[in-house]
Design a protein around this motif. Structure first.
Motif, PDB file in Angstrom:
ATOM      1  N   ILE A  64      11.281  21.040 -27.664  1.00 47.95           N
ATOM      2  CA  ILE A  64      11.999  19.782 -27.882  1.00 47.95           C
ATOM      3  C   ILE A  64      13.481  20.065 -28.057  1.00 47.95           C
ATOM      4  O   ILE A  64      13.885  20.817 -28.950  1.00 47.95           O
ATOM      5  CB  ILE A  64      11.450  19.025 -29.098  1.00 47.95           C
ATOM      6  CG1 ILE A  64       9.972  18.672 -28.877  1.00 47.95           C
ATOM      7  CG2 ILE A  64      12.263  17.764 -29.354  1.00 47.95           C
ATOM      8  CD1 ILE A  64       9.352  17.877 -30.010  1.00 47.95           C
ATOM      9  N   LEU A  86      16.998  16.505 -31.915  1.00 44.35           N
ATOM     10  CA  LEU A  86      16.159  15.994 -32.997  1.00 44.35           C
ATOM     11  C   LEU A  86      16.802  14.775 -33.651  1.00 44.35           C
ATOM     12  O   LEU A  86      16.914  14.682 -34.873  1.00 44.35           O
ATOM     13  CB  LEU A  86      15.898  17.093 -34.029  1.00 44.35           C
ATOM     14  CG  LEU A  86      15.085  18.283 -33.523  1.00 44.35           C
ATOM     15  CD1 LEU A  86      15.084  19.418 -34.540  1.00 44.35           C
ATOM     16  CD2 LEU A  86      13.656  17.863 -33.185  1.00 44.35           C
ATOM     17  N   SER A 143      13.159  11.422 -32.344  1.00 46.31           N
ATOM     18  CA  SER A 143      12.330  12.629 -32.330  1.00 46.31           C
ATOM     19  C   SER A 143      11.148  12.544 -33.286  1.00 46.31           C
ATOM     20  O   SER A 143      10.107  13.173 -33.047  1.00 46.31           O
ATOM     21  CB  SER A 143      13.173  13.858 -32.673  1.00 46.31           C
ATOM     22  OG  SER A 143      13.648  13.806 -34.011  1.00 46.31           O
ATOM     23  N   TYR A 187       7.963  11.243 -31.618  1.00 49.38           N
ATOM     24  CA  TYR A 187       7.488  12.240 -30.650  1.00 49.38           C
ATOM     25  C   TYR A 187       6.809  13.400 -31.376  1.00 49.38           C
ATOM     26  O   TYR A 187       5.716  13.829 -30.989  1.00 49.38           O
ATOM     27  CB  TYR A 187       8.659  12.766 -29.823  1.00 49.38           C
ATOM     28  CG  TYR A 187       9.005  11.947 -28.604  1.00 49.38           C
ATOM     29  CD1 TYR A 187       8.251  12.031 -27.436  1.00 49.38           C
ATOM     30  CD2 TYR A 187      10.112  11.115 -28.603  1.00 49.38           C
ATOM     31  CE1 TYR A 187       8.583  11.298 -26.305  1.00 49.38           C
ATOM     32  CE2 TYR A 187      10.458  10.365 -27.484  1.00 49.38           C
ATOM     33  CZ  TYR A 187       9.692  10.460 -26.337  1.00 49.38           C
ATOM     34  OH  TYR A 187      10.022   9.729 -25.231  1.00 49.38           O
ATOM     35  N   LEU A 188       7.451  13.913 -32.405  1.00 50.90           N
ATOM     36  CA  LEU A 188       6.878  15.032 -33.145  1.00 50.90           C
ATOM     37  C   LEU A 188       5.527  14.666 -33.751  1.00 50.90           C
ATOM     38  O   LEU A 188       4.564  15.448 -33.687  1.00 50.90           O
ATOM     39  CB  LEU A 188       7.844  15.476 -34.236  1.00 50.90           C
ATOM     40  CG  LEU A 188       9.045  16.302 -33.766  1.00 50.90           C
ATOM     41  CD1 LEU A 188      10.142  16.306 -34.818  1.00 50.90           C
ATOM     42  CD2 LEU A 188       8.605  17.737 -33.443  1.00 50.90           C
ATOM     43  N   VAL A 231      11.680  24.018 -31.280  1.00 53.82           N
ATOM     44  CA  VAL A 231      12.630  22.902 -31.349  1.00 53.82           C
ATOM     45  C   VAL A 231      14.047  23.445 -31.465  1.00 53.82           C
ATOM     46  O   VAL A 231      14.273  24.546 -31.982  1.00 53.82           O
ATOM     47  CB  VAL A 231      12.340  21.965 -32.542  1.00 53.82           C
ATOM     48  CG1 VAL A 231      11.008  21.256 -32.370  1.00 53.82           C
ATOM     49  CG2 VAL A 231      12.371  22.742 -33.859  1.00 53.82           C
ATOM     50  N   ASP A 265      18.237  21.820 -32.181  1.00 54.80           N
ATOM     51  CA  ASP A 265      19.230  20.774 -32.370  1.00 54.80           C
ATOM     52  C   ASP A 265      20.543  21.442 -32.780  1.00 54.80           C
ATOM     53  O   ASP A 265      20.551  22.564 -33.302  1.00 54.80           O
ATOM     54  CB  ASP A 265      18.783  19.784 -33.459  1.00 54.80           C
ATOM     55  CG  ASP A 265      19.651  18.534 -33.510  1.00 54.80           C
ATOM     56  OD1 ASP A 265      19.327  17.554 -32.806  1.00 54.80           O
ATOM     57  OD2 ASP A 265      20.661  18.549 -34.239  1.00 54.80           O
ATOM     58  N   LYS A 267      18.235  20.144 -39.250  1.00 55.45           N
ATOM     59  CA  LYS A 267      17.212  19.335 -38.579  1.00 55.45           C
ATOM     60  C   LYS A 267      16.120  20.218 -37.992  1.00 55.45           C
ATOM     61  O   LYS A 267      14.935  19.851 -38.003  1.00 55.45           O
ATOM     62  CB  LYS A 267      17.853  18.480 -37.485  1.00 55.45           C
ATOM     63  CG  LYS A 267      18.708  17.339 -37.984  1.00 55.45           C
ATOM     64  CD  LYS A 267      19.165  16.461 -36.828  1.00 55.45           C
ATOM     65  CE  LYS A 267      19.933  15.253 -37.318  1.00 55.45           C
ATOM     66  NZ  LYS A 267      20.341  14.362 -36.192  1.00 55.45           N
ATOM     67  N   ALA A 303      12.193  19.911 -39.169  1.00 58.23           N
ATOM     68  CA  ALA A 303      11.117  19.638 -38.212  1.00 58.23           C
ATOM     69  C   ALA A 303      10.071  20.743 -38.238  1.00 58.23           C
ATOM     70  O   ALA A 303       8.859  20.474 -38.200  1.00 58.23           O
ATOM     71  CB  ALA A 303      11.702  19.488 -36.813  1.00 58.23           C
ATOM     72  N   LEU A 361      15.623  15.111 -25.599  1.00 58.99           N
ATOM     73  CA  LEU A 361      15.926  13.989 -26.485  1.00 58.99           C
ATOM     74  C   LEU A 361      17.408  13.958 -26.855  1.00 58.99           C
ATOM     75  O   LEU A 361      17.784  13.436 -27.914  1.00 58.99           O
ATOM     76  CB  LEU A 361      15.066  14.047 -27.750  1.00 58.99           C
ATOM     77  CG  LEU A 361      13.550  14.066 -27.552  1.00 58.99           C
ATOM     78  CD1 LEU A 361      12.835  14.050 -28.893  1.00 58.99           C
ATOM     79  CD2 LEU A 361      13.100  12.885 -26.701  1.00 58.99           C
ATOM     80  N   GLU A 421      14.089  11.602 -22.221  1.00 64.03           N
ATOM     81  CA  GLU A 421      14.230  10.230 -22.702  1.00 64.03           C
ATOM     82  C   GLU A 421      15.081   9.458 -21.701  1.00 64.03           C
ATOM     83  O   GLU A 421      15.809  10.028 -20.883  1.00 64.03           O
ATOM     84  CB  GLU A 421      14.862  10.199 -24.097  1.00 64.03           C
ATOM     85  CG  GLU A 421      13.916   9.756 -25.208  1.00 64.03           C
ATOM     86  CD  GLU A 421      13.293   8.395 -24.996  1.00 64.03           C
ATOM     87  OE1 GLU A 421      13.981   7.481 -24.490  1.00 64.03           O
ATOM     88  OE2 GLU A 421      12.109   8.228 -25.335  1.00 64.03           O
TER      89      GLU A 421
END
Length: 367
Positions: free
Chosen positions: A8, A11, A15, A18-19, A34, A36, A41, A45, A73, A96
């Protein structure tokens, strides 16, 4: 089947759902890592959703051989650069909305994915939910006869009163058509098929916007994009649709989508959601009656299109929310402004064919 490993990228506000869905609902995928720009973040996550890897850069994520699909995202104006980087790194990409900020950028991404034999698709996937899939079944089964028209409206006064970071909605790649238009136009083409031509008139009612939400209360944002968009679409099947998206109007009901046929009228549920209600008016009744939903995924199921992409990757079939659809919708959205600027009808060039409908007897979380 072996789970498809997802990375991903970004975030932000979207997000979270989705998570949640990718770790709790959809069983054929695994969120493997992930990234970001804000390290906090990433750690949050990883902790909340028990994700194995957090990356220190996008490049580190793209270099990870275990990652098969990148879920993009990032902010809309970043989609082109980030998706291109992922494709060049050999990753399949689910983005997205929108696919890119311009049709030319989107077309380049689709060509690159084809050249590298990679899957490229994206949001919205709400058209795969119970509401719009039930509408598709009603239309395809002849309940409203031959479709002859449609009307779509998304009316609100913008996001600066509630969104924590509303600036990008008024910058390059933003605006009501690029932000909310994908939901309405994806619903329309999934129900009616390819759009052939269009005309549009766009305007910008306010040069600046003042943010009244936290944490940027009082900040002034310069408006760089049209914030009131009106369009007329001619579909290949002969149906004619009107669409209005605006960030300039105070109103009590933002969502409206109706399909008109020779034998009835269908009120489609809010295309920003997955469920109902679905309302059908037949001449023998003279009133709208609610139709039971006949498909799964009635709640917020964001990630459904990505889960379908993962299953399609393993099975060697087409995904339902693929780049042909996202590119066609992108061309429509950007052509409204072009039509307004040039004062002429735009003939659309992108191809589009509806993919298979969702199955009615599936198991939740398995495509």
């Amino acid at each position: 089947m072996e789970k498809v490993r997802i990375g991903i990228l970004g975030l932000g506000a979207i997000s979270g759902i989705y998570l949640k869905n990718l770790t709790e609902l959809f069983r054929d995928v695994e969120v493997a890592g992930v990234y970001d720009l804000i390290p906090e973040k990433v750690e949050a996550a990883r902790t909340e959703y028990k994700i194995a890897k957090g990356y220190s850069s996008m490049e580190e994520m793209l270099a990870d051989s275990e990652i098969e699909i990148i879920l993009n995202l990032t902010r809309p104006f970043e989609h082109y650069d980030t998706t291109k980087a992922a494709l060049l790194a050999g990753k399949h990409v689910y983005s997205e909305k929108p696919l890119a900020a311009t049709y030319e950028e989107g077309r380049e991404l689709v060509k690159l994915a084809q050249e590298k034999n990679l899957m490229l698709g994206g949001a919205p996937d709400t058209f795969l939910g119970a509401g719009i899939q039930t509408c598709r079944k009603l239309i395809d089964s002849g309940f409203i006869g031959r479709p002859i028209g449609a009307s779509a409206r998304m009316i609100c006064h913008g996001h600066e009163s509630w969104h924590p970071a509303p600036e990008f909605y008024y910058q390059y790649g933003g605006g009501p058509m690029m932000d909310m238009g994908p939901y309405y136009l994806t619903a329309l083409v999934s129900l009616l098929g390819r759009a052939d031509s269009l005309t549009g008139i766009v305007s910008k009612s306010f040069d600046t916007r003042t943010i009244t939400s936290s944490p940027h209360y009082g900040q002034t944002v310069k408006v760089e994009v049209p914030t009131h968009v009106n369009g007329i679409l001619q579909f290949e099947n002969g149906a004619v649709a009107t669409i209005t998206t605006t960030f300039d109007v105070y109103y009590d009901n933002s969502a409206s989508l109706e399909i008109y046929g020779t034998k009835g009228t269908l009120r489609v549920p809010d295309p920003n959601g997955f469920g109902g209600p679905v309302m059908l008016l037949r001449p023998e009744d003279g009133i709208f009656r609610e139709i039971p939903l006949t498909f799964d995924y009635r709640e917020n199921s964001r990630g459904l299109g990505l889960a379908d992409m993962a299953k399609a990757l393993r099975e060697g079939r087409d995904m339902r929310a693929g780049s042909q659809q996202t590119l066609h919708v992108l061309e429509i959205m950007t052509a409204f402004e072009k039509s307004s600027r040039d004062g002429k009808v735009i003939k659309l060039e992108s191809a589009y064919e509806r993919k298979n409908a969702m199955p009615e007897d599936g198991v939740a979380g398995i495509l």
